[in-house]
Motif scaffolding. Sequence first.
Motif, PDB file in Angstrom:
ATOM      1  N   LEU A  77       0.854  -1.179   0.000  1.00  0.00           N
ATOM      2  CA  LEU A  77       0.000   0.000   0.000  1.00  0.00           C
ATOM      3  C   LEU A  77       0.895   1.235   0.000  1.00  0.00           C
ATOM      4  N   ALA A  78       0.855   1.976  -1.096  1.00  0.00           N
ATOM      5  CA  ALA A  78       1.664   3.185  -1.228  1.00  0.00           C
ATOM      6  C   ALA A  78       0.807   4.390  -0.888  1.00  0.00           C
ATOM      7  N   LEU A  79       1.120   5.059   0.228  1.00  0.00           N
ATOM      8  CA  LEU A  79       0.348   6.196   0.706  1.00  0.00           C
ATOM      9  C   LEU A  79       1.076   7.497   0.390  1.00  0.00           C
ATOM     10  N   VAL A 105       2.579  -4.649   3.269  1.00  0.00           N
ATOM     11  CA  VAL A 105       3.733  -3.764   3.468  1.00  0.00           C
ATOM     12  C   VAL A 105       3.292  -2.368   3.057  1.00  0.00           C
ATOM     13  N   THR A 106       3.371  -1.426   3.980  1.00  0.00           N
ATOM     14  CA  THR A 106       2.917  -0.061   3.717  1.00  0.00           C
ATOM     15  C   THR A 106       4.123   0.851   3.548  1.00  0.00           C
ATOM     16  N   VAL A 107       4.104   1.622   2.464  1.00  0.00           N
ATOM     17  CA  VAL A 107       5.201   2.555   2.190  1.00  0.00           C
ATOM     18  C   VAL A 107       4.632   3.952   2.015  1.00  0.00           C
ATOM     19  N   MET A 108       5.478   4.953   2.311  1.00  0.00           N
ATOM     20  CA  MET A 108       5.111   6.350   2.104  1.00  0.00           C
ATOM     21  C   MET A 108       5.910   6.885   0.927  1.00  0.00           C
ATOM     22  N   ALA A 109       5.186   7.456  -0.027  1.00  0.00           N
ATOM     23  CA  ALA A 109       5.840   7.962  -1.231  1.00  0.00           C
ATOM     24  C   ALA A 109       6.876   9.022  -0.870  1.00  0.00           C
ATOM     25  N   ASN A 138       3.162  -2.495  11.968  1.00  0.00           N
ATOM     26  CA  ASN A 138       3.879  -1.848  13.072  1.00  0.00           C
ATOM     27  C   ASN A 138       4.828  -0.750  12.608  1.00  0.00           C
ATOM     28  N   ARG A 139       4.953  -0.583  11.282  1.00  0.00           N
ATOM     29  CA  ARG A 139       5.781   0.509  10.795  1.00  0.00           C
ATOM     30  C   ARG A 139       5.416   0.829   9.350  1.00  0.00           C
ATOM     31  N   ILE A 140       5.793   2.036   8.924  1.00  0.00           N
ATOM     32  CA  ILE A 140       5.616   2.471   7.542  1.00  0.00           C
ATOM     33  C   ILE A 140       6.995   2.833   6.995  1.00  0.00           C
ATOM     34  N   PHE A 141       7.323   2.303   5.827  1.00  0.00           N
ATOM     35  CA  PHE A 141       8.631   2.549   5.215  1.00  0.00           C
ATOM     36  C   PHE A 141       8.578   3.831   4.389  1.00  0.00           C
ATOM     37  N   ASP A 142       9.488   4.738   4.690  1.00  0.00           N
ATOM     38  CA  ASP A 142       9.595   6.006   3.969  1.00  0.00           C
ATOM     39  C   ASP A 142      10.544   5.799   2.795  1.00  0.00           C
TER      40      ASP A 142
END
Length: 699
Positions: A77-79, A105-109, A138-142
């Motif tokens: 999921l790219a937020l 897996v959640t990532v931040m653009a 538990n975390r978001i990857f920047d």
Amino acid sequence: MQNNPKPKNARPSSQRLESLMVSMVHHELSRSSLLQQMLMPATLAERFKTSLQFTNIPYGNMYAALDACKAADYVVLALSSTVEVDNWGDVLLRTLQAQGLPDVVTVMASNPSLDVKSRTGIQKSLLSFIQYFVPSQNRIFDLHASSDRLNALRALSEGRPGEVRWREGRSWILGENVDWRDGNLLVTGVVRGSSLSANRLVHIPDFGDFQISKIVSAPLPKQSKGGIGMELPSLLAEPDSSSADSLVSANDPDDMANEQTWPTEEEMQGPGHITYGDDGLPAAIKGTTPKVVRRIPKGMSEYQASWIVDESEDEGGEEEDDGEDKNVATEEDEEMVDLHDDEMESEARKSVTFQDLDVEEEEKQFQSWRNRGREEQDDLTFPDEIDTPQDVPAQTRFQRYRGMRSFRTSPWDAYENLPRDYARVFQFEDYKRTERGVRRRAEQELGCVDPGVRVTVYIRAPQEVMRLGNKASFVIFALLQHEHKKSVLNFTIQRNTEYDETVKSKDPLVLCVGPRRLRVNPVYSQHTRGGGKGANNVHKFERFLRHGVTNVATVYGPVIFGKQPCVLLRETSDPQAPHLVATGTFLNPDTTRVIAKRIILSGHPFKVHKKTATIRYMFFNSDDIQYFKPIQLHTKHGRTGHIRESLGTHGYFKAYFDGPINQMDTVCMSLYKRVYPKWSELWKEPQGQLTVDSDAMEE
């Protein structure tokens, strides 16, 4: 989502790279190199000795996202760090949560314009947001930070995808290449999940179920010193004509076999013939019915006497003060006796006399009573009350309804007066045993293709399916045995808390369950506590799907094995932006579940004397009173009773109850009839804009 399992004798090496399918749903595209690589069809992560196969789902394509996430090992999921998730994104996340998500897996653009302090605050805010839908995050990857980019790849490459329960024992293929040749659809991809059998049908979303012609190998080109070599494809499996599933999904009704015959007049008057009275009840044998002595004022006619409340009825069998017996067995019919003048005055005070009103006055009083205001609490307590029509006889208007002494225990024949659609469905003698047998045979079947093998599946499908090959994802799902057959399906569902519009039974909705999408008109009913059938498998019909209540939705549809999650969507003018109406789980394929619609006819106590009362406004002619006379009455204050006799010409009747009633009480009669859903159809994605008639939907 699963990794492709390796053969038992294989060892990990740089030449043998695992392949993971990753579906990406991105909110905002970024210029970061990692996200650009992720948007490519295939990415080789040499550092982790893993190849990743990405499926890019553009923002705004609802059904492609649902299909891709059903088949993926991971969902990325790219937020966005600057744009909030809109209503479409919220509906998508809720729908994915309901249908069952693999590991996320959640990532931040990447956004170079953000400073360190702002970046940390935004990450915390996005983490709080995504944990509402995926609590395991538990975390978001920047993606702006190199360390987070590396950790995101490590999470995809070295992690072990978790199991999705509804996919256990099933296989599917993501189409890497789709072609059509000689009447067959050729889909090339890696077998995932469980073993793939050529005897089972495959489902293509939005098109239906099809048979497999054959399965051949599709090896990748090999690098050699002399150049690129190509291994020739080989035949892996073919269907067995004796055990392959057919495309027959419904029975062909035999109208002659289902024809119902009625006994002739001679058969009805044969040995043991029973004579029935005017009230429809069997007549008593002559000489066995005791005579009732009715005490009336002197000079009163028999018609006038019928309006008098008998003291014997009021006392319910207690002894009278004068010690006289109430029943004297002398003759079969009722005897009229005169009272002495000194008794007339005292009896008049105990009697309820009646004066028949003219038509205009009766209509005026009736409209005044019908337009009375009803409080909200009464409407919630008695939601099924309706008004008896005056222009149509009640026995005609409600001829399909029946009375029940006890809704929970009274028997109801589940095979009585079934509609034609019931002759088309299949029924299981023992659903659980059938499911165990189907899964056991699937595990023991020979000639199947193991998961992890790259194959080309030849499917007997029309060339029209080729237009799906240009979609973001083309997935075929293998079905279990019998999953093509139509039956009566029941789902336990709850309304989406964010959806506030009215949802009525038989409203058109889109049912998403497993790999299928069906256009259905579900019927809602109460969910028995504990999920059981109750004493008689009769369940109350619900006119509306309400918030905070678990109901059962019943539809016609293909058989389902396992506790598969389901989603109910309502179409809008935008085909890719439906409303999420409800979510739930498959319950069972029970064809004997009786869904009984209840209506309550209410009447007003016009005259009351202890346990006996004159009731009006429930019926409007004496024929209806005789027709509904055997059905039990009840009041809103808990009394039960029955109809004694008809009075006058405007539908008044005398009723007797198990205790004294209040004139402010309301007398009710509950009637029931069985309801059925409408036949379902395969949902196909509209080509262009869809127009929804809101007025027709309300009807």
